[in-house]
Design an enzyme around this catalytic site. Structure first.
Site, PDB file in Angstrom:
ATOM      1  N   ASP A  87       0.845  -1.206   0.000  1.00  0.00           N
ATOM      2  CA  ASP A  87       0.000   0.000   0.000  1.00  0.00           C
ATOM      3  C   ASP A  87       0.875   1.249   0.000  1.00  0.00           C
ATOM      4  O   ASP A  87       0.643   2.185   0.768  1.00  0.00           O
ATOM      5  CB  ASP A  87      -0.928  -0.005   1.221  1.00  0.00           C
ATOM      6  CG  ASP A  87      -2.018   1.062   1.135  1.00  0.00           C
ATOM      7  OD1 ASP A  87      -2.355   1.472   0.005  1.00  0.00           O
ATOM      8  OD2 ASP A  87      -2.530   1.477   2.192  1.00  0.00           O
ATOM      9  N   LEU A  88       1.875   1.258  -0.866  1.00  0.00           N
ATOM     10  CA  LEU A  88       2.773   2.409  -0.936  1.00  0.00           C
ATOM     11  C   LEU A  88       2.055   3.572  -1.617  1.00  0.00           C
ATOM     12  O   LEU A  88       1.576   3.439  -2.745  1.00  0.00           O
ATOM     13  CB  LEU A  88       4.049   2.051  -1.704  1.00  0.00           C
ATOM     14  CG  LEU A  88       5.094   3.171  -1.769  1.00  0.00           C
ATOM     15  CD1 LEU A  88       5.690   3.411  -0.388  1.00  0.00           C
ATOM     16  CD2 LEU A  88       6.181   2.838  -2.776  1.00  0.00           C
TER      17      LEU A  88
END
Length: 297
Positions: A87-88
């Site tokens: 979930d960058l």
């Protein structure tokens, strides 16, 4: 929602991680199965990019350093621990007092794994997300079609028209190279995306060196220890921090003394502890040791 067994594994895993570009775990919330990280003073990259009404904008030099910091953290997770961030995004990239980037919300995925709503979660998916972060830093925009916007700008030789003007005057060659790098990370075919260590990092490391030659020095590090370095019981800098079942991190000697006195409740909330087990917070311990060394303590 994360399962309790996976949550305990995540806590054990994250407390052992230490890297200058990863935020440090300072507590847990067993009731909500949440991990509590430090929150650096300059907030998230999303906050900074969205602060259009202030004069304290991120310079292009700082943005290049943020790119390099983020890449370094991803390489550490991928190569050293086999972890996928998953979930960058700018909201999960936090900035300390010197605008050093620190990735948050990591340690929940191991590669390869599967994420039903978006397909395979892998190192390549992190590279794809990293490309989006590069585009956000270049343009300052949050549009969903940034890939198309950037490609059209490069094809039409109008890159300067999409660069964020609040970053200052981007060197054209560097901006162009960074734009092509971002688009290569966003390639629809995961096999065509560049390798972080051999293809992306050398470029960003060189850019950071060049940017540092023209950047101004940042603010000095505060002389007072961050609040999460202090034991909630003694209010002194911890030497051997441990996480208790209430989610707070304590000096091991202090929390063990509290428990040995017959307490089965939290020193902070007075609520019953679900377990008397303690987890050593090795990452925070290392961070405190480094701070002590820098301040000759």
């Amino acid at each position: 929602m994360m399962q309790p067994c996976n949550y305990r594994q995540a806590v054990r895993r994250v407390t052992k991680l230490r890297h200058p570009n990863l935020v440090t775990l300072i507590g847990v919330s067993p009731d909500t199965l949440a991990l509590i990280y430090e929150y650096p003073p300059n907030g998230s990259l999303e906050d900074q990019l969205g602060a259009r009404d202030t004069s304290n904008h991120l310079s292009w030099q700082t943005r290049i350093c943020i790119c390099a910091d983020t890449c370094a953290a991803l390489m550490f997770l991928h190569s050293c621990h086999g972890m996928v961030h998953g979930d960058l995004k700018p909201g999960n990239i936090l900035l300390d007092s010197n605008f050093t980037a620190k990735i948050a919300n990591f340690g929940l995925h191991s590669a390869p794994s599967h994420f039903p709503s978006t397909g395979e979660l892998s190192f390549a998916s992190d590279v794809y997300s990293f490309g989006y972060v590069l585009l956000r830093l270049l343009t300052g925009r949050s549009a969903l079609n940034l890939d198309e916007v950037m490609q059209n700008a490069l094809d039409g030789e109008n890159l300067s028209g999409v660069l964020d003007p609040t970053a200052g005057h981007w060197p054209f060659e560097q901006a162009t190279e960074l734009a092509h790098l971002a688009l290569s990370c966003r390639d629809i075919d995961s096999d065509n995306r560049p390798d972080l260590a051999s293809q992306v990092w050398p470029v960003l490391e060189r850019m950071r060196t060049e940017a540092s030659l023209s950047s101004r020095s940042g603010p000095e590090e505060p002389s007072q220890p961050p609040e999460h370095f202090l034991c909630p019981i003694s209010n002194e800098i911890m030497r051997d921090p441990h996480v208790a079942a209430d989610g707070f991190t304590y000096e091991a000697l202090e929390i063990r003394r509290w428990l040995s006195d017959g307490h089965d409740t939290s020193p902070m909330t007075n609520n019953p502890l679900s377990t008397l087990d303690l987890f050593p917070n090795q990452a925070l311990r290392s961070m405190i040791q480094e701070w002590r060394q820098r301040h000759n303590l």
